[in-house]
Motif scaffolding. Sequence first.
Motif, PDB file in Angstrom:
ATOM      1  N   ASP A   1      18.680  21.287  18.370  1.00 36.61           N
ATOM      2  CA  ASP A   1      19.770  20.731  19.168  1.00 36.61           C
ATOM      3  C   ASP A   1      20.688  21.826  19.685  1.00 36.61           C
ATOM      4  O   ASP A   1      20.970  22.801  18.977  1.00 36.61           O
ATOM      5  CB  ASP A   1      20.600  19.746  18.348  1.00 36.61           C
ATOM      6  CG  ASP A   1      19.852  18.469  18.023  1.00 36.61           C
ATOM      7  OD1 ASP A   1      18.860  18.156  18.708  1.00 36.61           O
ATOM      8  OD2 ASP A   1      20.248  17.783  17.068  1.00 36.61           O
TER       9      ASP A   1
ATOM     10  N   CYS B   1      24.684  19.126  22.045  1.00 35.77           N
ATOM     11  CA  CYS B   1      23.918  18.390  21.019  1.00 35.77           C
ATOM     12  C   CYS B   1      22.641  17.724  21.532  1.00 35.77           C
ATOM     13  O   CYS B   1      22.050  16.913  20.842  1.00 35.77           O
ATOM     14  CB  CYS B   1      24.794  17.353  20.320  1.00 35.77           C
ATOM     15  SG  CYS B   1      26.198  18.089  19.469  1.00 35.77           S
ATOM     16  N   ARG B   2      22.184  18.085  22.726  1.00 36.24           N
ATOM     17  CA  ARG B   2      20.927  17.523  23.236  1.00 36.24           C
ATOM     18  C   ARG B   2      19.764  18.359  22.708  1.00 36.24           C
ATOM     19  O   ARG B   2      19.899  19.552  22.481  1.00 36.24           O
ATOM     20  CB  ARG B   2      20.939  17.513  24.763  1.00 36.24           C
ATOM     21  CG  ARG B   2      22.174  16.865  25.323  1.00 36.24           C
ATOM     22  CD  ARG B   2      22.118  15.610  26.095  1.00 36.24           C
ATOM     23  NE  ARG B   2      20.937  15.055  26.606  1.00 36.24           N
ATOM     24  CZ  ARG B   2      20.737  14.809  27.906  1.00 36.24           C
ATOM     25  NH1 ARG B   2      21.626  15.157  28.810  1.00 36.24           N
ATOM     26  NH2 ARG B   2      19.645  14.216  28.289  1.00 36.24           N
ATOM     27  N   PRO B   3      18.585  17.747  22.524  1.00 38.90           N
ATOM     28  CA  PRO B   3      17.453  18.467  21.917  1.00 38.90           C
ATOM     29  C   PRO B   3      16.693  19.338  22.919  1.00 38.90           C
ATOM     30  O   PRO B   3      16.363  18.903  24.012  1.00 38.90           O
ATOM     31  CB  PRO B   3      16.565  17.338  21.402  1.00 38.90           C
ATOM     32  CG  PRO B   3      16.847  16.202  22.338  1.00 38.90           C
ATOM     33  CD  PRO B   3      18.302  16.333  22.713  1.00 38.90           C
TER      34      PRO B   3
END
Length: 64
Positions: A36, A41-43
């Motif tokens: 992340d 916080c995006r993968p």
Amino acid sequence: MQPFAEAAAQVCPYCGEEVEVPVDPIGVASETYIEDCPVCCRPWTVQVSRGEEGFSVQLGRDDD
């Protein structure tokens, strides 16, 4: 010994922020894993390639 001896500066493919991706310079020749973004916080899909010249890191969107 530190678990990650080096870091690669990359740009998050989602938010565009520059981030440091920790990389162990010793390991298998090629690996892919999900991590992340510490900013949005995006993968990411992290691709690490290692060779005699060192290592390279590429980030991709997990939804690509």
